[in-house]
Design a protein around this motif. Structure first.
Motif, PDB file in Angstrom:
ATOM      1  N   MET A  45      47.277 -46.407   3.767  1.00  0.00           N
ATOM      2  CA  MET A  45      47.218 -44.960   4.001  1.00  0.00           C
ATOM      3  C   MET A  45      48.568 -44.452   4.512  1.00  0.00           C
ATOM      4  O   MET A  45      49.055 -43.408   4.046  1.00  0.00           O
ATOM      5  CB  MET A  45      46.092 -44.646   5.003  1.00  0.00           C
ATOM      6  CG  MET A  45      45.803 -43.173   5.129  1.00  0.00           C
ATOM      7  SD  MET A  45      45.200 -42.443   3.583  1.00  0.00           S
ATOM      8  CE  MET A  45      45.603 -40.734   3.831  1.00  0.00           C
ATOM      9  N   VAL A  46      49.166 -45.178   5.442  1.00  0.00           N
ATOM     10  CA  VAL A  46      50.461 -44.725   5.974  1.00  0.00           C
ATOM     11  C   VAL A  46      51.490 -44.687   4.847  1.00  0.00           C
ATOM     12  O   VAL A  46      52.257 -43.721   4.711  1.00  0.00           O
ATOM     13  CB  VAL A  46      50.942 -45.640   7.127  1.00  0.00           C
ATOM     14  CG1 VAL A  46      52.356 -45.278   7.549  1.00  0.00           C
ATOM     15  CG2 VAL A  46      50.000 -45.526   8.322  1.00  0.00           C
ATOM     16  N   LEU A  47      51.488 -45.719   3.988  1.00  0.00           N
ATOM     17  CA  LEU A  47      52.461 -45.724   2.883  1.00  0.00           C
ATOM     18  C   LEU A  47      52.202 -44.566   1.924  1.00  0.00           C
ATOM     19  O   LEU A  47      53.128 -43.914   1.443  1.00  0.00           O
ATOM     20  CB  LEU A  47      52.426 -47.056   2.149  1.00  0.00           C
ATOM     21  CG  LEU A  47      52.993 -48.211   2.989  1.00  0.00           C
ATOM     22  CD1 LEU A  47      52.932 -49.515   2.227  1.00  0.00           C
ATOM     23  CD2 LEU A  47      54.434 -47.940   3.424  1.00  0.00           C
ATOM     24  N   ARG A  48      50.937 -44.294   1.667  1.00  0.00           N
ATOM     25  CA  ARG A  48      50.623 -43.167   0.768  1.00  0.00           C
ATOM     26  C   ARG A  48      51.071 -41.840   1.380  1.00  0.00           C
ATOM     27  O   ARG A  48      51.605 -40.972   0.690  1.00  0.00           O
ATOM     28  CB  ARG A  48      49.125 -43.124   0.473  1.00  0.00           C
ATOM     29  CG  ARG A  48      48.707 -44.231  -0.462  1.00  0.00           C
ATOM     30  CD  ARG A  48      47.698 -43.693  -1.462  1.00  0.00           C
ATOM     31  NE  ARG A  48      47.045 -44.790  -2.139  1.00  0.00           N
ATOM     32  CZ  ARG A  48      45.908 -44.669  -2.803  1.00  0.00           C
ATOM     33  NH1 ARG A  48      45.303 -43.510  -2.852  1.00  0.00           N
ATOM     34  NH2 ARG A  48      45.382 -45.685  -3.417  1.00  0.00           N
ATOM     35  N   ILE A  49      50.852 -41.707   2.680  1.00  0.00           N
ATOM     36  CA  ILE A  49      51.283 -40.458   3.341  1.00  0.00           C
ATOM     37  C   ILE A  49      52.801 -40.304   3.162  1.00  0.00           C
ATOM     38  O   ILE A  49      53.296 -39.225   2.811  1.00  0.00           O
ATOM     39  CB  ILE A  49      50.904 -40.464   4.840  1.00  0.00           C
ATOM     40  CG1 ILE A  49      49.385 -40.378   5.001  1.00  0.00           C
ATOM     41  CG2 ILE A  49      51.586 -39.315   5.590  1.00  0.00           C
ATOM     42  CD1 ILE A  49      48.874 -40.626   6.417  1.00  0.00           C
ATOM     43  N   ASN A  50      53.532 -41.393   3.379  1.00  0.00           N
ATOM     44  CA  ASN A  50      54.999 -41.315   3.258  1.00  0.00           C
ATOM     45  C   ASN A  50      55.419 -40.971   1.826  1.00  0.00           C
ATOM     46  O   ASN A  50      56.312 -40.153   1.612  1.00  0.00           O
ATOM     47  CB  ASN A  50      55.647 -42.622   3.710  1.00  0.00           C
ATOM     48  CG  ASN A  50      55.477 -42.821   5.210  1.00  0.00           C
ATOM     49  OD1 ASN A  50      55.107 -41.884   5.917  1.00  0.00           O
ATOM     50  ND2 ASN A  50      55.719 -44.019   5.700  1.00  0.00           N
ATOM     51  N   ASP A  51      54.743 -41.593   0.838  1.00  0.00           N
ATOM     52  CA  ASP A  51      55.049 -41.296  -0.585  1.00  0.00           C
ATOM     53  C   ASP A  51      54.793 -39.820  -0.874  1.00  0.00           C
ATOM     54  O   ASP A  51      55.584 -39.141  -1.528  1.00  0.00           O
ATOM     55  CB  ASP A  51      54.125 -42.096  -1.521  1.00  0.00           C
ATOM     56  CG  ASP A  51      54.576 -43.546  -1.625  1.00  0.00           C
ATOM     57  OD1 ASP A  51      55.688 -43.842  -1.140  1.00  0.00           O
ATOM     58  OD2 ASP A  51      53.795 -44.369  -2.166  1.00  0.00           O
ATOM     59  N   ILE A  52      53.659 -39.336  -0.388  1.00  0.00           N
ATOM     60  CA  ILE A  52      53.264 -37.947  -0.663  1.00  0.00           C
ATOM     61  C   ILE A  52      54.260 -36.985  -0.001  1.00  0.00           C
ATOM     62  O   ILE A  52      54.679 -35.983  -0.602  1.00  0.00           O
ATOM     63  CB  ILE A  52      51.806 -37.690  -0.184  1.00  0.00           C
ATOM     64  CG1 ILE A  52      50.823 -38.495  -1.041  1.00  0.00           C
ATOM     65  CG2 ILE A  52      51.462 -36.205  -0.224  1.00  0.00           C
ATOM     66  CD1 ILE A  52      49.395 -38.579  -0.500  1.00  0.00           C
ATOM     67  N   ALA A  53      54.671 -37.305   1.222  1.00  0.00           N
ATOM     68  CA  ALA A  53      55.645 -36.439   1.922  1.00  0.00           C
ATOM     69  C   ALA A  53      56.948 -36.377   1.118  1.00  0.00           C
ATOM     70  O   ALA A  53      57.542 -35.298   0.955  1.00  0.00           O
ATOM     71  CB  ALA A  53      55.898 -36.962   3.327  1.00  0.00           C
TER      72      ALA A  53
ATOM     73  N   ALA B 196      43.753 -39.102  -1.115  1.00  0.00           N
ATOM     74  CA  ALA B 196      44.105 -40.516  -0.930  1.00  0.00           C
ATOM     75  C   ALA B 196      43.142 -41.164   0.064  1.00  0.00           C
ATOM     76  O   ALA B 196      42.681 -42.290  -0.139  1.00  0.00           O
ATOM     77  CB  ALA B 196      45.542 -40.627  -0.423  1.00  0.00           C
ATOM     78  N   ALA B 197      42.800 -40.423   1.138  1.00  0.00           N
ATOM     79  CA  ALA B 197      41.880 -40.979   2.149  1.00  0.00           C
ATOM     80  C   ALA B 197      40.534 -41.291   1.493  1.00  0.00           C
ATOM     81  O   ALA B 197      39.965 -42.372   1.688  1.00  0.00           O
ATOM     82  CB  ALA B 197      41.695 -39.990   3.297  1.00  0.00           C
ATOM     83  N   ILE B 198      40.052 -40.363   0.673  1.00  0.00           N
ATOM     84  CA  ILE B 198      38.753 -40.593   0.015  1.00  0.00           C
ATOM     85  C   ILE B 198      38.843 -41.773  -0.947  1.00  0.00           C
ATOM     86  O   ILE B 198      37.956 -42.623  -0.988  1.00  0.00           O
ATOM     87  CB  ILE B 198      38.294 -39.306  -0.696  1.00  0.00           C
ATOM     88  CG1 ILE B 198      38.159 -38.226   0.372  1.00  0.00           C
ATOM     89  CG2 ILE B 198      37.026 -39.530  -1.506  1.00  0.00           C
ATOM     90  CD1 ILE B 198      37.015 -37.316   0.310  1.00  0.00           C
ATOM     91  N   ASP B 199      39.944 -41.819  -1.693  1.00  0.00           N
ATOM     92  CA  ASP B 199      40.183 -42.956  -2.605  1.00  0.00           C
ATOM     93  C   ASP B 199      40.089 -44.293  -1.891  1.00  0.00           C
ATOM     94  O   ASP B 199      39.653 -45.286  -2.465  1.00  0.00           O
ATOM     95  CB  ASP B 199      41.638 -42.895  -3.107  1.00  0.00           C
ATOM     96  CG  ASP B 199      41.751 -42.240  -4.445  1.00  0.00           C
ATOM     97  OD1 ASP B 199      40.728 -41.738  -4.926  1.00  0.00           O
ATOM     98  OD2 ASP B 199      42.874 -42.237  -4.988  1.00  0.00           O
ATOM     99  N   LEU B 200      40.561 -44.321  -0.649  1.00  0.00           N
ATOM    100  CA  LEU B 200      40.593 -45.578   0.105  1.00  0.00           C
ATOM    101  C   LEU B 200      39.292 -45.813   0.873  1.00  0.00           C
ATOM    102  O   LEU B 200      39.221 -46.660   1.755  1.00  0.00           O
ATOM    103  CB  LEU B 200      41.774 -45.571   1.090  1.00  0.00           C
ATOM    104  CG  LEU B 200      43.177 -45.576   0.463  1.00  0.00           C
ATOM    105  CD1 LEU B 200      44.249 -45.345   1.508  1.00  0.00           C
ATOM    106  CD2 LEU B 200      43.442 -46.903  -0.255  1.00  0.00           C
TER     107      LEU B 200
ATOM    108  N   VAL C 254      43.850 -35.473 -10.148  1.00  0.00           N
ATOM    109  CA  VAL C 254      43.834 -36.936 -10.245  1.00  0.00           C
ATOM    110  C   VAL C 254      45.211 -37.439  -9.838  1.00  0.00           C
ATOM    111  O   VAL C 254      46.219 -37.050 -10.406  1.00  0.00           O
ATOM    112  CB  VAL C 254      43.484 -37.388 -11.683  1.00  0.00           C
ATOM    113  CG1 VAL C 254      43.502 -38.905 -11.775  1.00  0.00           C
ATOM    114  CG2 VAL C 254      42.127 -36.823 -12.055  1.00  0.00           C
ATOM    115  N   ILE C 255      45.231 -38.294  -8.822  1.00  0.00           N
ATOM    116  CA  ILE C 255      46.528 -38.773  -8.330  1.00  0.00           C
ATOM    117  C   ILE C 255      46.881 -40.072  -9.044  1.00  0.00           C
ATOM    118  O   ILE C 255      46.063 -40.982  -9.150  1.00  0.00           O
ATOM    119  CB  ILE C 255      46.456 -39.066  -6.824  1.00  0.00           C
ATOM    120  CG1 ILE C 255      45.854 -37.886  -6.072  1.00  0.00           C
ATOM    121  CG2 ILE C 255      47.815 -39.394  -6.266  1.00  0.00           C
ATOM    122  CD1 ILE C 255      45.523 -38.223  -4.639  1.00  0.00           C
ATOM    123  N   GLN C 256      48.096 -40.123  -9.523  1.00  0.00           N
ATOM    124  CA  GLN C 256      48.576 -41.375 -10.133  1.00  0.00           C
ATOM    125  C   GLN C 256      49.358 -42.150  -9.080  1.00  0.00           C
ATOM    126  O   GLN C 256      50.283 -41.610  -8.506  1.00  0.00           O
ATOM    127  CB  GLN C 256      49.533 -41.058 -11.297  1.00  0.00           C
ATOM    128  CG  GLN C 256      48.916 -40.216 -12.401  1.00  0.00           C
ATOM    129  CD  GLN C 256      47.846 -40.973 -13.174  1.00  0.00           C
ATOM    130  OE1 GLN C 256      47.832 -42.205 -13.177  1.00  0.00           O
ATOM    131  NE2 GLN C 256      46.943 -40.234 -13.793  1.00  0.00           N
TER     132      GLN C 256
END
Ligand SMILES: Cc1cc2nc3c(=O)[nH]c(=O)nc-3n(C[C@H](O)[C@H](O)[C@H](O)COP(=O)(O)OP(=O)(O)OC[C@H]3O[C@@H](n4cnc5c(N)ncnc54)[C@H](O)[C@@H]3O)c2cc1C
Length: 471
Positions: free
Chosen positions: A352-360, A405-409, A467-469
């Protein structure tokens, strides 16, 4: 604008000085802790007893006037913004502790009391009420109950819902109900106590709460583990739990948060680290020593760069203060701070932290992350400027993707701040349309005319999922 007859009747109930409809009072209650939301009420009322609340509700029901109950307005989901006007009911005058029952280990209090004042009284009697939202010096018990607030001790001790065992509440039609009691067991029908916890002012006005107390821990130990590798910190969280150790506190701060908190609180935090974990264990002294030793071993094996165990209670308090001041410190950076609370299973924290950083990065926005790692509850916090509409739009898009992303995880859109206005368009992503219909049915059963905090929890429209890739 309220009918003169309504104003007269409300003033009669609470007394002239406890009903306000001057411009200054209306503006002061038109917003809360959530940025960029504002809507004027038609009046503000300050009851001092359940009887007054009941009489007020009867008048408002007669005239179909919306009512927004308010503690201190510190919520972060737009929960007290009166989007449909009407009356804001401020609970601060209902701030008495009615009883501490030493035989049953319970306390009963009016819900307008400030949480920290309640806990200080309980601790002065040698007892312990664990829920400790970082806002406890300003927020009320009623707000904590209506949002089911969590805190730094949530991992081991649970959140507000785990301590509320009885409630007194006033329904939309003015009737008073009592749920639960000083009971450790009670299965008499549906669990209305639990239903009202987290109901965000949409089902009833909660006037009194009976809370479970526990004996205070005999000892505590606090440590800081510092990491150059974010994954090492995240893996430490999972491995501590896997080792069947449940620390009282297991908090995470990323590098941007560490730097800002250090600038703010001048605590000498390690500015060169990618992440720190703040870990506290409490209980019997030998058990605490044993757990801290095991935790230390896990931290070392996960490549913690440095470990620091607080030698004194003052040092420990300093470390806890560092974490508690994260939001305040970030809020100094730019005019607008948007704090979210996406939550994932704790084994997915690193992802989740990595996804947040990617999204930012993708949206070119500045997001710092801290939170209750042991609960999987992260607070990605964007600092921006409401006057820059283009940037705010990018921040909103980033958060939308973070919720997804949170829901995905396997997580959720909110772990402790509530749905309110802000997350209403995303609720269906988490609970589905059938879930929304069940909740709407419950709302209708309590409040058929939709007078209690209208516009909250249920959105007019669900946001479409993109839809997030992920590469
Ligand atoms: C600096 C800061 C730190 C924070 N830290 C945390 C944290 O660690 N954990 C956490 O969970 N949250 C945290 N929050 C969010 C917020 O403080 C909590 O949601 C808190 O419980 C709100 O309390 P309040 O008295 O301000 O309630 P308000 O904001 O006034 O109201 C919140 C909701 O409760 C309803 N409500 C209030 N009183 C009643 C009542 N008597 N009966 C029925 N409904 C009622 C309102 O209608 C509204 O929907 C933080 C906020 C800030 C600003």
């Amino acid at each position: 604008m309220l009918d003169a007859a309504v104003t007269r009747r409300l003033r009669q109930i609470v007394g002239d000085q406890h009903f306000k409809d001057d411009r200054q009072s209306l503006v002061a209650h038109s917003y809360d802790g959530t940025p960029m939301l504002q809507s004027l009420p038609d009046g503000v009322i300050y009851p001092e007893s359940t009887k007054q609340v009941s009489e007020i509700m009867k008048v408002l029901a007669e005239y179909r006037i919306p009512i927004v109950s308010r503690g201190s307005g510190s919520n972060l989901c737009g929960g007290t913004v009166p989007v449909e006007g009407g009356i804001v009911m401020v609970m601060h005058r209902m701030n008495r502790i009615l009883e501490v029952d030493m035989e049953n280990l319970t306390a009963t209090a009016q819900t307008g009391i400030i949480t920290a004042e309640f806990t200080a009284h309980i601790e002065s009697l040698g007892l312990f009420y664990p829920p400790d939202p970082s806002s406890m010096k300003i927020s009320t018990l009623g707000g904590n109950i209506a949002e089911c607030s969590g805190g730094l001790r949530g991992l081991k001790y649970g959140t507000t819902k785990d301590y509320v065992i009885g409630l007194e509440a006033v329904l939309a039609n003015g009737e008073i109900i009592r749920t639960g009691g000083k009971l450790m067991k009670d299965v008499a029908g549906y669990d209305l106590t639990k239903l009202l916890v987290g109901s965000e002012g949409t089902l009833a006005i909660i006037t009194e709460a009976t809370l479970k107390l526990v004996p205070p821990p005999k000892s505590k130990k606090t440590m800081l583990a510092m990491y150059k590798d974010l994954y090492g910190a995240a893996r430490t969280v999972s491995r501590i739990i896997e080792a069947k150790i449940i620390p009282a506190t297991l908090e995470f701060m990323d590098n941007p948060t560490i730097r800002v908190v250090d600038d703010f609180a001048k605590l000498g935090l390690p500015r060169d680290m990618e992440a720190i974990l703040l870990i506290e264990q409490d209980g019997d002294p030998e058990a605490v020593e044993r757990d801290i030793d095991l935790i230390r071993e896990i931290c070392v094996s996960e490549q913690a760069d440095r470990l620091e165990v607080a030698e004194t209670r003052e040092q420990a308090e300093k470390l806890l203060t560092a974490r508690r001041s994260a939001f305040t410190a970030l809020a100094r950076l730019r005019p607008t701070t948007i704090l979210e609370d996406a939550t994932v299973p704790r084994s997915r924290i690193a992802d989740m932290v990595l996804r947040i950083n990617d999204i930012a990065r993708k949206y070119n926005v500045s997001i710092a992350t801290f939170g209750h790692a042991g609960d999987g509850n992260l607070h990605p916090t964007a600092t921006t400027d409401a006057r820059d509409q283009e940037e705010v739009h990018r921040v909103e898009q980033a958060f939308e993707e973070i919720f997804e992303a949170a829901i995905d995880l396997g997580g959720t859109i909110t772990g402790e701040h509530g749905v309110g206005l802000v997350k209403a368009p995303f609720l269906e992503w988490k609970i589905g349309s059938a879930g929304i219909e069940v909740m709407k049915g419950i709302k209708r059963a309590f409040d058929p005319d939709n007078l209690l905090n209208p516009g909250k929890i249920f959105a007019k429209e669900t946001r479409k999922r993109v839809v997030i890739q992920h590469g």
